[in-house]
Design a protein around this motif. Structure first.
Motif: not given
Length: 377
Positions: A41-49
């Motif tokens: 059930d994990t929620k993910f948000l990636f941060v990139g360039a």
């Protein structure tokens, strides 16, 4: 035996930053995949360039990503360098905004331009933070972040030279284990009569010296038509090299990017690549004989330090970048003609591998937020 997933009452929220090259992106995705397997059930948000390959590769893997206006410092004076301080300030402000909106329980960084501001902002905002340093020599950004984050996962011993010893955990490097297990299955079913195959990969962006070594040795490649070459030249070099004489040989297949890495690895009797941590970890996992040509352009020559850790145990062959054009192809043929030497290299590489690295890192992430998932052996 795969560790069991464990149900928890509230969804875990994980901020992930890793990008710029495949060596940062794919480990970040691998960690996210493992966390999702442990906590579905994990929620993910990636941060990139913005403008970097993670902005495409992360959504392709099924994850949401936000972009920062950030880039690295170049070696010469350019407008990009002059704008660097403004990019850092803007990226820190944007990172704080993203963190306030997403409210992560933990932040994980695997390197890349966006990792610095994203992980620094998270640490300063009280979010538990973990970075993964894949190389035998820590870069400036991670050394700086090491002072602020809570935990540092490494693949090599002796990293207390760069980081506080109390924060270090030796986990090995995360690899795409599903892909590598598929490669092992394909290798096991490979026909014994299959032609000898060399897989040359220059990474997501490509490696000029490796490409030139193939381009400028057409006669040597043509002299051994029974040896098949899979030549991944990189998207930046494909147009420049796809029409060269070597690329037209019937025993050479040139491509900008390899989508099915499992098939490529399975077919390879010998792998040639830069000495990035991901490439090394994957060849070790597979027990493949490899020739590494460290990039001379990386920070503090860390790729040479990576490959020397292998050659010290006779687990790989080292070819200098400046010598690749002259010596790479002859070195390949020497290894193809010496089965015992080639197999020995692969066996010793396999002995160095630290399996389950991605699971160990995922466990460290969960431990950081005081909700560890017990592993099973």
């Amino acid at each position: 035996m795969q560790p069991k997933t464990v149900a928890h009452s509230a969804p875990l929220r994980v901020l992930v930053s890793g990008g710029g090259t495949g060596g940062h992106i794919f480990p970040a995705i691998a960690i996210a995949d493992e966390l999702k397997r442990l906590r579905p059930d994990t929620k993910f948000l990636f941060v990139g360039a913005l403008g970097k390959m993670e902005m495409d590769k992360v959504p392709q893997a099924g994850y949401e990503i936000r972009g920062l206006w950030i880039s690295g410092l170049l070696r010469k004076l350019t407008l990009d360098n002059l704008s660097f301080p403004f990019k850092v300030v803007h990226s820190l402000w944007t990172s704080r905004k993203i963190i306030k909106e997403f409210r992560p329980d933990v932040a994980v960084g695997t390197g890349g331009y966006a990792g610095g501001p994203a992980l620094f902002a998270a640490a300063k905002m009280g979010v538990p933070t973990l970075i993964q340093e894949p190389n035998a020599f820590a870069g400036l950004a991670n050394k700086w972040l090491g002072k602020h984050v809570d935990k540092i996962c490494v693949a090599f011993e002796g990293m207390e030279r760069y980081f506080p010893a109390s924060k270090l955990v030796i986990t090995g490097n995360p690899v795409r284990e599903n892909m590598l297990e598929k490669a092992l299955e394909l290798s096991a079913s490979r026909n014994d009569q299959a032609p000898q195959t060399v897989f040359l990969m220059g990474g997501s962006g490509g490696a000029r010296s490796l490409n030139e070594a193939l381009r400028d040795n057409t006669e040597l490649l043509a002299a051994r038509p029974q040896v098949q070459w899979l030549w991944q030249c990189g998207k930046h070099y494909y147009e420049s090299f796809k029409d060269c004489a070597s690329a037209q040989l019937p025993n050479v297949t040139i491509t900008a990017f390899v989508d099915d890495m499992a098939e490529a690895y399975a077919a390879a009797d010998l792998v040639i690549g830069r000495a990035g941590s991901t490439t090394i970890a994957e060849t070790q996992y597979l027990g493949k004989a490899a020739i590494f040509v460290p990039s001379p352009w990386v920070t503090e020559d860390h790729q040479t330090k990576n490959v020397l850790a292998l050659t010290a145990k006779d687990a790989a062959v080292y070819v200098k970048d400046v010598e690749a054009q002259r010596t790479l192809i002859p070195t390949v043929y020497e290894l193809l003609d010496d089965d015992a030497r080639r197999r020995g290299l692969g066996q010793r590489a396999a002995e160095m591998v630290q399996r389950d690295g991605v699971h160990r890192i995922a466990q460290e992430v969960l431990t950081l937020i005081s909700s560890p998932t017990p592993s099973t052996n």
